[in-house]
Design a protein around this motif. Structure first.
Motif, mmCIF file in Angstrom:
data_model
loop_
_atom_site.group_PDB
_atom_site.id
_atom_site.type_symbol
_atom_site.label_atom_id
_atom_site.label_comp_id
_atom_site.label_asym_id
_atom_site.label_seq_id
_atom_site.Cartn_x
_atom_site.Cartn_y
_atom_site.Cartn_z
ATOM 1 N N VAL A 102 1.077 -0.970 -0.033
ATOM 2 C CA VAL A 102 0.440 -0.124 -0.199
ATOM 3 C C VAL A 102 0.574 1.535 0.379
ATOM 4 C CG1 VAL A 102 -1.763 1.110 1.241
ATOM 5 C CG2 VAL A 102 -1.949 -1.189 0.976
ATOM 6 N N GLU A 103 1.799 0.913 0.652
ATOM 7 C CA GLU A 103 2.572 2.341 0.781
ATOM 8 C C GLU A 103 3.413 2.402 -0.732
ATOM 9 O OE1 GLU A 103 3.223 4.470 3.059
ATOM 10 O OE2 GLU A 103 1.910 3.046 4.374
ATOM 11 N N ILE A 120 2.001 4.470 -7.673
ATOM 12 C CA ILE A 120 0.847 4.588 -8.503
ATOM 13 C C ILE A 120 1.001 4.681 -10.118
ATOM 14 C CG2 ILE A 120 -0.909 6.322 -7.909
ATOM 15 C CD1 ILE A 120 -2.945 3.889 -8.226
ATOM 16 N N ARG A 135 1.276 4.500 -2.694
ATOM 17 C CA ARG A 135 1.209 5.648 -2.967
ATOM 18 C C ARG A 135 2.421 6.205 -3.821
ATOM 19 N NH1 ARG A 135 0.298 4.184 3.137
ATOM 20 N NH2 ARG A 135 -2.217 4.632 3.570
ATOM 21 N N GLU A 136 3.639 5.540 -3.428
ATOM 22 C CA GLU A 136 4.319 6.380 -3.935
ATOM 23 C C GLU A 136 4.700 6.208 -5.505
ATOM 24 O OE1 GLU A 136 8.164 4.779 -1.661
ATOM 25 O OE2 GLU A 136 7.140 5.370 -0.084
ATOM 26 N N GLU A 153 -9.079 3.736 -1.432
ATOM 27 C CA GLU A 153 -8.266 4.694 -1.249
ATOM 28 C C GLU A 153 -7.167 5.602 -2.665
ATOM 29 O OE1 GLU A 153 -3.507 5.716 0.324
ATOM 30 O OE2 GLU A 153 -4.338 4.271 1.291
ATOM 31 N N PHE A 154 -7.440 4.124 -3.176
ATOM 32 C CA PHE A 154 -6.601 4.727 -4.902
ATOM 33 C C PHE A 154 -7.464 4.040 -5.739
ATOM 34 C CE2 PHE A 154 -3.622 2.568 -2.297
ATOM 35 C CZ PHE A 154 -2.391 3.432 -2.183
#
Length: 92
Positions: free
Chosen positions: A45-46, A52, A49-50, A79-80
């Motif tokens: 997930v991290e 995508i 975020r960086e 979230e995405f």
């Protein structure tokens, strides 16, 4: 899907098995894939975020400690804005 050259797709591999990660890491570049590796769902997930916009495909183990593949996907989804493929894997 992420912006990419048709010959260089970026794959995010999410798997807790180091041997499997090493096998995939040795093979993917030979076929023209760039590989990002996460050893668990939280790390993946991290990484999304960086990066995508660079990721075209996620290969995710279904059976992982702490957060399994299905729960990781559920955590990613709200979230995405995901316009990419997620394939689940299991060597079980």
């Amino acid at each position: 899907m992420g912006e990419h050259n048709k010959h260089h797709l970026t794959v995010l591999l999410v798997d807790d098995d180091i041997d499997f990660r090493n096998i995939v890491a040795g093979k993917m570049p030979k076929f023209g894939y760039q590989l990002l590796i996460a050893e668990d769902g939280g790390t993946s997930v991290e990484m999304l975020r960086e990066s995508i916009s660079q990721i075209d495909l996620i290969l995710m183990d279904q059976m992982m400690p702490v957060i399994d593949g299905l729960q990781t996907f559920r955590n990613m989804k709200p979230e995405f804005e995901m316009d990419l493929y997620v394939w689940t894997l299991s060597s079980y």
